[in-house]
Write a protein that holds these residues in place. Structure first.
Motif, PDB file in Angstrom:
ATOM      1  N   ALA A 238      46.263  42.430  46.803  1.00  0.00           N
ATOM      2  CA  ALA A 238      46.758  41.244  46.095  1.00  0.00           C
ATOM      3  C   ALA A 238      45.796  40.078  46.255  1.00  0.00           C
ATOM      4  O   ALA A 238      45.480  39.368  45.288  1.00  0.00           O
ATOM      5  N   HIS A 239      45.315  39.864  47.469  1.00  0.00           N
ATOM      6  CA  HIS A 239      44.372  38.773  47.730  1.00  0.00           C
ATOM      7  C   HIS A 239      43.083  38.994  46.939  1.00  0.00           C
ATOM      8  O   HIS A 239      42.531  38.060  46.339  1.00  0.00           O
ATOM      9  N   PHE A 240      42.600  40.242  46.921  1.00  0.00           N
ATOM     10  CA  PHE A 240      41.401  40.566  46.150  1.00  0.00           C
ATOM     11  C   PHE A 240      41.600  40.254  44.668  1.00  0.00           C
ATOM     12  O   PHE A 240      40.734  39.651  44.030  1.00  0.00           O
ATOM     13  N   LEU A 241      42.739  40.646  44.110  1.00  0.00           N
ATOM     14  CA  LEU A 241      42.997  40.419  42.689  1.00  0.00           C
ATOM     15  C   LEU A 241      43.034  38.928  42.363  1.00  0.00           C
ATOM     16  O   LEU A 241      42.464  38.487  41.356  1.00  0.00           O
ATOM     17  N   ILE A 242      43.693  38.146  43.221  1.00  0.00           N
ATOM     18  CA  ILE A 242      43.775  36.699  42.993  1.00  0.00           C
ATOM     19  C   ILE A 242      42.384  36.075  42.988  1.00  0.00           C
ATOM     20  O   ILE A 242      42.008  35.339  42.065  1.00  0.00           O
ATOM     21  N   ASP A 243      41.594  36.378  44.029  1.00  0.00           N
ATOM     22  CA  ASP A 243      40.259  35.776  44.128  1.00  0.00           C
ATOM     23  C   ASP A 243      39.322  36.299  43.049  1.00  0.00           C
ATOM     24  O   ASP A 243      38.471  35.551  42.533  1.00  0.00           O
ATOM     25  N   ALA A 244      39.448  37.573  42.689  1.00  0.00           N
ATOM     26  CA  ALA A 244      38.583  38.133  41.653  1.00  0.00           C
ATOM     27  C   ALA A 244      38.799  37.417  40.327  1.00  0.00           C
ATOM     28  O   ALA A 244      37.839  37.072  39.618  1.00  0.00           O
ATOM     29  N   VAL A 245      40.065  37.176  39.978  1.00  0.00           N
ATOM     30  CA  VAL A 245      40.366  36.473  38.726  1.00  0.00           C
ATOM     31  C   VAL A 245      39.832  35.050  38.773  1.00  0.00           C
ATOM     32  O   VAL A 245      39.232  34.556  37.808  1.00  0.00           O
ATOM     33  N   VAL A 246      40.025  34.381  39.902  1.00  0.00           N
ATOM     34  CA  VAL A 246      39.557  32.998  40.042  1.00  0.00           C
ATOM     35  C   VAL A 246      38.028  32.926  39.988  1.00  0.00           C
ATOM     36  O   VAL A 246      37.451  32.118  39.258  1.00  0.00           O
ATOM     37  N   PHE A 247      37.354  33.772  40.773  1.00  0.00           N
ATOM     38  CA  PHE A 247      35.893  33.716  40.847  1.00  0.00           C
ATOM     39  C   PHE A 247      35.240  34.076  39.516  1.00  0.00           C
ATOM     40  O   PHE A 247      34.345  33.368  39.036  1.00  0.00           O
ATOM     41  N   VAL A 248      35.684  35.188  38.920  1.00  0.00           N
ATOM     42  CA  VAL A 248      35.040  35.669  37.698  1.00  0.00           C
ATOM     43  C   VAL A 248      35.467  34.848  36.490  1.00  0.00           C
ATOM     44  O   VAL A 248      34.677  34.605  35.576  1.00  0.00           O
ATOM     45  N   GLY A 249      36.723  34.402  36.471  1.00  0.00           N
ATOM     46  CA  GLY A 249      37.219  33.660  35.320  1.00  0.00           C
ATOM     47  C   GLY A 249      36.969  32.176  35.369  1.00  0.00           C
ATOM     48  O   GLY A 249      37.294  31.456  34.416  1.00  0.00           O
TER      49      GLY A 249
END
Length: 266
Positions: A238-249
């Motif tokens: 869950a933490h990975f998904l949140i940060d991945a969306v924030v960083f990449v988006g």
């Protein structure tokens, strides 16, 4: 796997308690605890500058060299070395019996784990954005540039690795390790949940009070759920998904909503 908190802890000698406290100090001091100290200093710095918190910006994943492949090397080294405290935490609680890292909540995955992770990411992610927006409007948060990297071919993979690093570092240390060690000292469940949530919020203070509040709430929710499921993988994902969306988006979001982030997109 031992229950977390609210159980009769084994009677420990003074030296055993001292050893556990030193384990906590070493793991936090080499990673997230050190980040918390720097974050507090950053908060003081930003708050005392002209314009206060609202007039400042902070950059996540910043460029470390103008030379493309030197920058890539720095990024990968930073990610690798920042996981050293996670390895140390695993060493301290390693068990000869399987699951070897059961005390960190690293156990056999379940079929429901991906749904757990996705649900957590959606709820916490949406809530975090809401807290950030409100804090920015009230002047309690700095502008956050979630990706200071130049647009190279390796930028997105490195941002995804950075998101994975955050998930592993924060959840294995703050949930897995800290809950186990404080539980071994006889702390009750809610004392552990609150303490861990405060630690999580503290190393996000460089983002202002909004970052602290959002991550404090995240820590309370994650902590309460973790004491029930005792499996850390859903929280890491869950933490990975949140940060991945924030960083990449981020680049798209900052360009589309520049006043929200207080910085320009790349």
């Amino acid at each position: 796997m031992p229950t977390i908190g609210d159980v009769t802890a084994p009677v420990l000698s003074r030296s055993d308690k001292g050893r556990i406290w030193w384990q906590i100090v070493l793991v936090l001091g080499l990673g997230l605890g050190q980040s918390a100290i720097y974050a507090i200093v950053s908060l003081i710095d930003y708050a005392t500058r002209p314009g206060g918190l609202a007039g400042q910006t902070t950059t996540l994943n910043p460029t470390q060299s103008a030379r493309q492949y030197i920058d890539l090397t720095y990024q990968l080294l930073d990610i690798a070395f920042s996981l050293a405290p996670v390895v140390l935490a695993g060493y301290f609680v390693w068990s000869s019996a399987r699951p070897h890292l059961g005390r960190l909540g690293v156990v056999r995955p379940r079929a429901s784990d991906p749904l757990w992770a996705l649900g957590l990411a959606l709820v916490i992610g949406a809530g975090g954005i809401g807290v950030y927006v409100l804090a920015r409007q009230l002047g309690f948060a700095v502008g956050v540039d979630a990706s200071g990297l130049a647009p190279y071919w390796w930028t997105v993979p490195v941002l995804l690795l950075s998101a994975l690093r955050s998930g592993l570092q924060e959840e294995l240390v703050v949930l897995g390790f800290l809950y186990d060690r404080l539980g071994s000292l006889g702390w009750n469940r809610w004392a552990i949940i609150l303490t861990a949530a405060l630690v999580r919020g503290s190393y996000h203070l460089y983002q202002g009070w909004g970052g602290f509040a959002g991550n404090l709430v995240m820590g309370l929710i994650f902590g309460w759920l973790y004491t029930r499921v005792k499996r850390v993988l859903p929280f890491v994902v869950a933490h990975f998904l949140i940060d991945a969306v924030v960083f990449v988006g981020y680049a798209w979001a900052a360009t589309t909503f520049p006043s929200l982030f207080g910085v320009s997109g790349h």
